[in-house]
Write an enzyme that holds these catalytic residues in place. Structure first.
Site, PDB file in Angstrom:
ATOM      1  N   LYS A  56      -4.873 -30.353 -46.017  1.00 17.00           N
ATOM      2  CA  LYS A  56      -4.638 -29.852 -44.508  1.00 17.00           C
ATOM      3  C   LYS A  56      -4.857 -31.061 -43.545  1.00 17.00           C
ATOM      4  O   LYS A  56      -6.079 -31.457 -43.357  1.00 17.00           O
ATOM      5  CB  LYS A  56      -5.368 -28.743 -44.096  1.00 17.00           C
ATOM      6  CG  LYS A  56      -5.236 -27.984 -42.711  1.00 17.00           C
ATOM      7  CD  LYS A  56      -5.992 -26.902 -42.386  1.00 17.00           C
ATOM      8  CE  LYS A  56      -6.030 -26.438 -40.852  1.00 17.00           C
ATOM      9  NZ  LYS A  56      -6.661 -25.294 -40.681  1.00 17.00           N
ATOM     10  N   LYS A 107      -7.849 -21.654 -28.489  1.00 19.47           N
ATOM     11  CA  LYS A 107      -9.151 -21.619 -28.640  1.00 19.47           C
ATOM     12  C   LYS A 107     -10.041 -21.513 -27.584  1.00 19.47           C
ATOM     13  O   LYS A 107      -9.633 -22.053 -26.732  1.00 19.47           O
ATOM     14  CB  LYS A 107      -9.653 -22.505 -29.736  1.00 19.47           C
ATOM     15  CG  LYS A 107      -9.271 -22.501 -31.324  1.00 19.47           C
ATOM     16  CD  LYS A 107      -9.581 -23.517 -31.903  1.00 19.47           C
ATOM     17  CE  LYS A 107      -9.323 -23.523 -33.403  1.00 19.47           C
ATOM     18  NZ  LYS A 107      -9.743 -22.269 -34.202  1.00 19.47           N
ATOM     19  N   ASP A 111     -10.088 -30.964 -38.240  1.00 23.77           N
ATOM     20  CA  ASP A 111      -9.393 -30.076 -38.967  1.00 23.77           C
ATOM     21  C   ASP A 111      -8.235 -30.823 -39.683  1.00 23.77           C
ATOM     22  O   ASP A 111      -7.275 -29.910 -40.646  1.00 23.77           O
ATOM     23  CB  ASP A 111      -8.299 -28.943 -38.159  1.00 23.77           C
ATOM     24  CG  ASP A 111      -8.159 -27.817 -38.408  1.00 23.77           C
ATOM     25  OD1 ASP A 111      -8.956 -27.367 -39.326  1.00 23.77           O
ATOM     26  OD2 ASP A 111      -7.233 -26.961 -37.785  1.00 23.77           O
ATOM     27  N   ASP A 159      -2.987 -19.771 -34.026  1.00 22.99           N
ATOM     28  CA  ASP A 159      -4.339 -20.426 -34.545  1.00 22.99           C
ATOM     29  C   ASP A 159      -4.514 -20.375 -36.132  1.00 22.99           C
ATOM     30  O   ASP A 159      -5.400 -21.027 -36.529  1.00 22.99           O
ATOM     31  CB  ASP A 159      -5.405 -19.733 -33.800  1.00 22.99           C
ATOM     32  CG  ASP A 159      -6.578 -20.737 -34.013  1.00 22.99           C
ATOM     33  OD1 ASP A 159      -6.508 -21.925 -34.299  1.00 22.99           O
ATOM     34  OD2 ASP A 159      -7.992 -20.368 -33.495  1.00 22.99           O
ATOM     35  N   ARG A 214      -2.505 -22.464 -42.906  1.00 23.24           N
ATOM     36  CA  ARG A 214      -1.653 -21.897 -43.946  1.00 23.24           C
ATOM     37  C   ARG A 214       0.075 -22.196 -43.796  1.00 23.24           C
ATOM     38  O   ARG A 214       0.651 -22.054 -44.817  1.00 23.24           O
ATOM     39  CB  ARG A 214      -1.955 -20.292 -44.013  1.00 23.24           C
ATOM     40  CG  ARG A 214      -1.619 -19.591 -42.887  1.00 23.24           C
ATOM     41  CD  ARG A 214      -2.285 -18.278 -42.757  1.00 23.24           C
ATOM     42  NE  ARG A 214      -3.684 -18.314 -42.291  1.00 23.24           N
ATOM     43  CZ  ARG A 214      -4.669 -17.468 -42.059  1.00 23.24           C
ATOM     44  NH1 ARG A 214      -4.281 -16.086 -42.537  1.00 23.24           N
ATOM     45  NH2 ARG A 214      -5.937 -17.674 -41.777  1.00 23.24           N
TER      46      ARG A 214
HETATM   47  N1  BES Z   1      -9.037 -24.922 -38.433  1.00 25.81           N
HETATM   48  C1  BES Z   1      -9.316 -23.386 -38.143  1.00 25.81           C
HETATM   49  C2  BES Z   1     -10.666 -22.839 -39.086  1.00 25.81           C
HETATM   50  C3  BES Z   1     -11.930 -23.365 -38.605  1.00 25.81           C
HETATM   51  C4  BES Z   1     -12.494 -22.753 -37.617  1.00 25.81           C
HETATM   52  C5  BES Z   1     -12.721 -24.123 -39.261  1.00 25.81           C
HETATM   53  C6  BES Z   1     -13.872 -23.093 -37.229  1.00 25.81           C
HETATM   54  C7  BES Z   1     -13.939 -24.473 -39.048  1.00 25.81           C
HETATM   55  C8  BES Z   1     -14.545 -24.139 -38.075  1.00 25.81           C
HETATM   56  C9  BES Z   1      -7.969 -22.514 -38.353  1.00 25.81           C
HETATM   57  O1  BES Z   1      -6.817 -23.164 -38.169  1.00 25.81           O
HETATM   58  C10 BES Z   1      -8.298 -21.299 -37.557  1.00 25.81           C
HETATM   59  O2  BES Z   1      -8.213 -21.362 -36.416  1.00 25.81           O
HETATM   60  N2  BES Z   1      -8.399 -20.179 -37.889  1.00 25.81           N
HETATM   61  C11 BES Z   1      -8.584 -19.002 -37.622  1.00 25.81           C
HETATM   62  C12 BES Z   1      -7.881 -17.749 -38.262  1.00 25.81           C
HETATM   63  C13 BES Z   1      -7.514 -16.609 -37.764  1.00 25.81           C
HETATM   64  C14 BES Z   1      -6.878 -16.798 -36.523  1.00 25.81           C
HETATM   65  C15 BES Z   1      -6.932 -15.683 -38.443  1.00 25.81           C
HETATM   66  C16 BES Z   1     -10.092 -18.661 -37.652  1.00 25.81           C
HETATM   67  O3  BES Z   1     -10.746 -18.697 -38.494  1.00 25.81           O
HETATM   68  O4  BES Z   1     -10.399 -18.067 -36.531  1.00 25.81           O
HETATM   69 ZN    ZN Z   2      -7.131 -25.274 -38.129  1.00 27.76          ZN
HETATM   70 MN    MN Z   3      -6.465 -22.813 -36.190  1.00 30.51          MN
END
Ligand code: BES
Ligand code: ZN
Ligand code: MN
Length: 498
Positions: A267, A279, A290, A349, A353
């Protein structure tokens, strides 16, 4: 750092510093005892006076130790002998190398590699020592106008093995360790770069440079080519950004031409603002990390190329920047992925995926033996496993077992979570084939279940490195994980490791 291996006794080493261990309480290791004998009990006298208990993390630097040929002796506390395992060994090597680097020794001869570590042999100890030593002196200061320079930095390390018959095996292990350390360093360097420097285009250039250095094949697909392939899910993530998305493909052909490759997918979100589902502000800077999956894949390919591993390896890096803007994807938008499956994007966010699913579809054209994707995918994974274990998901239990084993060997561990069909229901959408989020519960699992829908044609595993790819706080920085895990897996496949 320069490394070498030798066998010999500690009192005879002409070195700026000889490093030996002391177990708690006040128990000399064999090397320390040999020094003590040569020094007519100089060491045991000091220890009896209470200067070195042997507690893990403690050190004592001695000058002019009689009966020796070295300038200094560094005693390193190892903790209780019975508890001396993988972590304790790594901690001891790290402490030794940091101390050597800070106390003016140009070179060091390290006897800690002689000591037994529970269940580990010489090759393991040497490999890990090289990796940990490189990590201990790693710095990322390219954006500091005044660098705090070490006045007389450590340049050369010699690891000691206890028998001459072990020298050859130790040499191979050393080369492996150094190669892994190079991959880890590349992964860290890319990941630590700020997002205004490390853009998708920058990552593509870094891959091209790597390819030129190691005679790899490199191909970079741009927006038009991805559009032609129908990668509308990937492209939807880049809508709000000024940065062009890329799909990077790197190939190391070390195996026979008809041998199916291992495909690694990383990724590469160079910054994840969340997009329209923005965010919160706190710690958002860390979303430059990321792209740690991408960095880990490029680092692993570098290590494999340095070692000329006799396997075919393909790296695929889907890379984009996730930003809000007039052209950004809106919550509720529906896109068609390369696989033909449609996705309702309920939360912009959950973008990782969305780029990975098209990369997974693209991977099929390489007729892979296995596909492993690596991603900082979910905050929920950090909640579940903290910063210790990487989340592991797989559609093959055999592959999951191999990866867990590789992680244990590399002290870069992963822990498996299920992707049972029962969870798939959470991804239902009233309007499209699936939604891109599964709601509040089991967030890492529903993310993996989403990916599984695009990986049905081959053996596949997914590593969620959200908690393990970087550290926050005072020692903020990328860790280079899971390069060691992946390299152990590949070395084992290539038959170069037990
Ligand atoms: N890159 C983030 C995941 C992440 C968050 C990694 C904090 C490390 C620390 C990912 O793209 C994301 O934002 N995921 C969301 C998914 C949710 C919206 C279903 C998450 O984990 O809040
Ligand atoms: Zn992300
Ligand atoms: Mn995200």
């Amino acid at each position: 750092m320069e490394f070498s291996i030798k066998s010999g006794s500690p009192e005879k080493q002409r070195s700026a510093c000889v490093v030996v261990g002391v177990f708690e309480p006040r128990k000399l290791t064999l090397a320390a005892e040999l020094l003590d004998n040569a020094a007519r009990s100089h060491l045991s006298d000091i220890i009896r006076r209470g200067d070195m208990e042997g507690k893990a993390g403690s050190t004592l630097l001695l000058h002019n130790v009689p009966g020796t040929l070295c300038d200094r002796v560094l005693l390193v506390g190892l903790g209780k002998e019975k508890e001396f395992g993988d972590k304790e060994y790594a901690d001891a090597i790290r402490t030794a190398v940091r101390t050597l680097n800070e106390t003016g020794s140009f070179d060091g001869t390290v006897f800690l590699t002689e000591n037994g570590v529970r269940k580990r042999g010489t090759a393991w100890r040497i490999r890990q020592a090289a990796i940990v030593a490189c990590e201990a002196v790693y710095r990322f200061d390219q954006f500091k106008s005044k660098k705090d320079k070490v006045r007389r930095p450590l340049r050369k390390l010699t690891f000691v093995v206890d028998r001459r018959s072990e020298l050859a095996g130790a040499d191979d292990a050393l080369r492996q360790g150094q190669a892994i350390a190079e991959g880890v360093a590349l992964a860290k360097n890319l990941a630590n770069l700020p997002a205004n420097v490390c853009t998708p285009t920058y990552l593509a250039e870094a891959a091209a440079t790597l390819a030129a250095e190691h005679k790899l094949e490199c191909q970079v697909l741009d927006r038009e080519e991805m559009t032609a392939l129908g990668m509308h899910s990937l492209l939807s993530v880049a809508g709000g950004s000024r940065q062009d998305p890329k799909l990077i493909v790197l190939q190391h052909r070390g195996g026979k031409s008809d041998e199916k490759p291992v495909v690694l997918i990383g990724k590469g979100i160079t910054f994840d603002s969340g997009g329209i589902s923005l965010k919160p502000a706190a710690d958002m800077d860390e979303m430059k990390y990321d792209m740690c999956g991408a960095a880990g894949v490029l680092g692993t390919i570098k290590s494999a190329a340095v070692l000329r591993l006799p396997i075919n390896l393909v790296g695929i890096v889907p890379t984009a920047e996730n930003m809000p803007g007039g052209a950004a994807t809106r919550p509720g938008d529906i896109v068609t992925s390369m696989s033909g499956q449609t996705i309702e994007i309920l939360n912009t966010d959950a973008e990782g995926r969305l780029i990975l699913c098209d990369a997974l579809s693209y991977a099929a054209r390489f007729e892979p033996e296995v596909v492993i994707d690596v991603a900082t995918l979910t905050g929920a994974c950090v909640v579940a496993l903290g910063h210790v274990a990487t989340g592991l998901f797989a559609n093959s239990d055999a592959l999951a077992r191999e990866l867990i084993h590789a992680g244990e060997e590399a002290h870069d561990r992963a822990w498996q979570l299920p992707i049972w069909n029962d969870y798939q229901e959470l991804l239902k959408s009233p309007f499209a084939d699936m939604a891109n989020v599964g709601g509040r519960w089991a967030g890492s699992i529903t993310a993996a279940c989403f990916l599984a829908r695009f990986a049905r044609k081959y053996v596949w595993a997914h590593l969620d490195i959200a908690g393990t790819a970087w550290k926050s706080g005072n020692d903020k920085g990328a860790t280079g994980r899971p390069v060691p895990l992946l390299m152990h897996y590949l070395l084992r496949r290539a038959g170069q490791i037990a």
